[in-house]
Design an enzyme around this catalytic site. Structure first.
Site, mmCIF file in Angstrom:
data_model
loop_
_atom_site.group_PDB
_atom_site.id
_atom_site.type_symbol
_atom_site.label_atom_id
_atom_site.label_comp_id
_atom_site.label_asym_id
_atom_site.label_seq_id
_atom_site.Cartn_x
_atom_site.Cartn_y
_atom_site.Cartn_z
ATOM 1 N N ASP A 85 7.885 -2.393 -3.745
ATOM 2 C CA ASP A 85 6.998 -1.726 -4.438
ATOM 3 C C ASP A 85 7.801 -0.254 -5.000
ATOM 4 O O ASP A 85 8.877 -0.054 -4.416
ATOM 5 C CB ASP A 85 5.683 -1.300 -3.829
ATOM 6 C CG ASP A 85 4.547 -0.883 -4.566
ATOM 7 O OD1 ASP A 85 4.639 -0.832 -5.880
ATOM 8 O OD2 ASP A 85 3.273 -0.542 -4.018
ATOM 9 N N ASP A 120 3.747 1.600 -12.198
ATOM 10 C CA ASP A 120 2.182 1.613 -12.794
ATOM 11 C C ASP A 120 1.480 2.607 -12.286
ATOM 12 O O ASP A 120 1.687 3.546 -11.170
ATOM 13 C CB ASP A 120 1.615 0.261 -12.460
ATOM 14 C CG ASP A 120 1.634 0.084 -10.922
ATOM 15 O OD1 ASP A 120 2.787 -0.142 -10.158
ATOM 16 O OD2 ASP A 120 0.493 0.181 -10.417
HETATM 17 N N1 GUN Z 1 -0.273 -0.585 -3.465
HETATM 18 C C1 GUN Z 1 -1.458 -0.552 -3.508
HETATM 19 N N2 GUN Z 1 -2.097 -0.236 -4.931
HETATM 20 C C2 GUN Z 1 -1.194 -0.323 -5.577
HETATM 21 C C3 GUN Z 1 -1.151 -0.108 -7.124
HETATM 22 O O1 GUN Z 1 -2.080 0.057 -7.728
HETATM 23 N N3 GUN Z 1 0.063 -0.200 -7.723
HETATM 24 C C4 GUN Z 1 1.404 -0.301 -6.917
HETATM 25 N N4 GUN Z 1 2.608 -0.475 -7.509
HETATM 26 N N5 GUN Z 1 1.338 -0.354 -5.528
HETATM 27 C C5 GUN Z 1 -0.052 -0.455 -5.209
#
Ligand code: GUN
Ligand code: ZN
Length: 660
Positions: A85, A120
């Site tokens: 992420d 995002d």
């Molecule tokens: N982890 C939990 N929700 C989100 C999200 O909306 N975007 C991202 N990139 N990671 C997340």
């Protein structure tokens, strides 16, 4: 990277996802690994894929050095696929991050992640529309930028749009046009934290129904096993769990139907190694780090067991039953389940019409399952006869029960001609949950393969009354048995006129009519005539007395499958159906390259399909043709029409026979 679907149920898919670091089964749960802090080896408990946070690695000098020099797999000591992420979640919590979209994409590429994520903006629920629109624009721009910046990195791109379904759909449409590999659905954590499951359903359905079917979807931040079944049934393939460790650190145990507090436990709740080797008291007495680790192990075990159970349910066709069970764990989950009835039309397209499992009625929510919706839609397409006789159910299969006609009372509610035309009367059984079941179809899935309680609840009564008033529209003359009138409280609705049959009525299903009606039901109105016109010979099973084969002189046209009472085509049947149904109905059109393979009876891969009937469901009998609509082969679809067109990997049709 490639994704394939092997089995389907509801909108759920069992599939495989190939990544540079190995192939995983989906739906999959990805434990969140905290870089630098992780002590548990999650692979030991069933993790095939994990997710970690590139931003946390980027921000910490030591971690960054290791990741850049040795790679992220070395850093977190996990050899399988790793998704990273981007720091968006930190952005949503702290309002700011010290990295640009371009930097974090480049960084993820450098540390060798399998799938990276752009930065995002997780717009929270229930914000003003202007804000959701503004932030969505930024999310989309960053998604586009990530495609320009990356070299070979596989990419996530997150669907945002807050709680505005149309913005979610718009975002999904836009991202679906671009070259991304996985689509997370973002900013749903606040919904789940506050039990706003109904809105979760609206957000997920608005997203999923606009995303390409051929890409996996990741419900971001969903780590509680309680919602896995529901989310999978809506088409989610990937889940990440920080919950296993966060709940453990708060002395909480995850269960498929909720959360347990260690302080309240008298007994350990499951059969994992932690629950069988320790008592609640022993755990309570432990030092916190040791206790948290053990509870985390329980949480992982329970979560992976639920995922296995879900995959099993998809393969055997019982996912709806599992969802209905799970959604009874919390009133707001039940509300979410009820919300799904607004999506029947969409769900019906994805749900396979034939399943290994029987349809179990588990409550009024079952009345809104796609199977019921589909049956009623099909009933509207079959041309009715002039008159109908409605009978109560009396054990399945209905047509094998003797209806004790003369001794009953009947009520005529509409009479335009004399009653002696009973010969050409449609006999229909009235039952829950499918409402009206013409006697000829009493062995077809799921009209025979279903169970419901003998006593009807209010919702069922109301639903059947509505179904009846639609169904009866098509008939000039209606005769209702007194038992149906009573069972469904029809008295008030129809001012009835009492009637006795003048002579004993012998209700026997005409076998020629039966095979035609089954074919109409299966392939569309008129198909029965197309398949079985002329002199056809019906051969019954010696053992069961049921129809098995239908022949044209010597050649087999079709076999009636005993397990679900529908036709499996033989060569002559495929030829006849091809002649009868107009292009592109029931067809899968393959390109020139695939033509010889199809003729040899080899299965059809999605990448060779150049066109197909968009209304094909998974598990249907389909015709395989070339661009000139010449019949090459026939088989059973694995995917639905939309999926066949969207996928470039995996099988689309299991071919039964070629040789045309
Ligand atoms: N982890 C939990 N929700 C989100 C999200 O909306 N975007 C991202 N990139 N990671 C997340
Ligand atoms: Zn346990």
């Amino acid at each position: 990277m490639s994704f394939e679907i092997k089995y389907k149920d509801a909108r759920g898919r069992v599939g495989t996802l190939k990544t540079p670091h190995g192939t995983i089964k989906t739906p999959a749960l990805m434990p969140v690994i905290h870089p630098g802090k992780q002590t548990l080896q999650v692979a030991d408990y069933g993790a095939e894929v994990v997710i970690t946070n590139a931003y946390l690695i980027y921000k910490n000098e030591d971690l960054r050095e290791i990741a850049l020099n040795e790679g992220v797999h070395e850093l977190i000591d996990f050899p399988g696929p790793i998704i990273t992420d981007s720091g968006s979640f930190q952005l949503s919590v702290y309002g700011d991050v010290q990295v640009s979209n371009q930097e974090i994409i480049e960084f993820q590429e450098k540390i060798g992640t399998d799938i990276g994520t752009s930065l995002d903006i997780p717009t929270p629920p229930s914000v003003k529309r202007e804000r959701a629109e503004r932030e969505l624009e930024i999310t989309l721009q960053r998604a586009i930028e990530s495609l320009e910046v990356r070299d070979e990195l596989m990419l996530n791109s997150v669907v945002q749009g807050s709680t505005f379904p149309d913005l979610r759909s718009k975002c999904a449409d836009a991202l679906g046009e671009m070259d991304f590999q996985v689509h997370p659905i973002g900013a749903v954590v606040p919904l789940m934290e506050s039990y706003r499951y109904k809105e979760l359903v609206e957000v997920v359905m608005a997203s999923v129904s606009h995303l390409p079917d051929s890409r996996p979807r990741h419900l971001m931040g969903a780590g509680h096993p309680m919602i896995f079944a529901l989310a999978v049934a809506m088409g989610c393939d990937l889940f990440d769990s920080a919950a296993y460790i966060l709940y453990a650190e708060a002395d909480r145990l995850l269960m498929p139907n909720g959360t347990l507090k260690l302080e309240n436990l008298y007994e350990m709740p499951c059969s994992c190694e932690v629950c069988t080797n320790y008592t609640p008291e022993q755990l309570r007495q432990m030092e916190k780090p040791e206790r948290s680790k053990l509870l985390a192990i329980h949480n992982l075990r329970i979560s992976f067991a639920e995922m296995r159970m879900i995959r099993q349910a998809i393969v055997e066709g019982s996912l709806w039953e599992l969802v209905e069970q799970r959604c009874r764990a919390h009133p707001f989950l039940l509300e979410a389940l009820r919300t799904l009835k607004n999506y029947s039309e969409d769900l019906e397209k994805y749900d396979p019409p034939y399943k290994k499992s029987a349809f179990f009625y588990t409550g009024p929510e079952s009345l809104h399952r796609p199977e019921v919706y589909r049956h009623l839609k099909k009933m509207k397409q079959t041309p009715p006869k002039k008159s109908v006789l409605l009978l109560p159910r009396s054990g399945k299969p209905y047509s094998e029960r003797l209806y004790d006609i003369p001794e009953r009372f009947y009520r005529v509610i509409r009479q335009q001609e004399s009653l002696d035309q009973l010969e050409d009367m449609q006999v229909t059984v009235v039952d829950v949950p499918f409402g009206v079941i013409p006697l000829e179809l009493d062995q077809v899935y799921p009209l025979a393969q279903n169970e419901s309680p003998d006593s009807y609840d209010e919702d069922s009564l109301k639903m059947v009354r509505n179904i009846l008033s639609d169904y009866l529209e098509g008939f000039d003359q209606v005769i209702i048995s007194e038992e149906v009138v009573e069972a469904f409280s029809l008295n008030k609705k129809y001012p009835l006129e009492e009637y006795h049959f003048p002579q004993p009525l012998n209700i026997v299903v005409n076998e020629q009519e039966r095979i035609k009606m089954i074919a109409d039901y299966q392939f569309g109105a008129g198909s029965g005539e197309g398949l079985f016109s002329g002199d056809v010979k019906i051969v019954k099973s010696r053992k069961t007395g049921k129809i098995r084969h239908v022949y044209d002189d010597e050649e087999l046209i079709a076999t009636l499958r005993a397990s679900d009472g529908v036709f499996v085509l033989a060569r002559e049947g495929a030829r006849r159906l091809h002649r009868y149904l107009p292009y592109p109905k029931n067809r899968v059109v393959v390109n020139e390259d695939a033509e010889p393979f199809a003729r040899e009876g080899k299965s059809i891969f999605a990448k060779f399909v150049i066109n197909c009937d968009i209304d094909i469901h998974a598990k249907e009998e389909v015709l395989i043709v070339n661009e000139q609509d010449q019949l090459l082969a026939f088989g059973k679809s694995i995917l639905n029409g939309r999926e066949i067109l969207d996928f470039n990997t995996g099988q689309a049709v299991k071919t039964r026979k070629g040789g045309f």
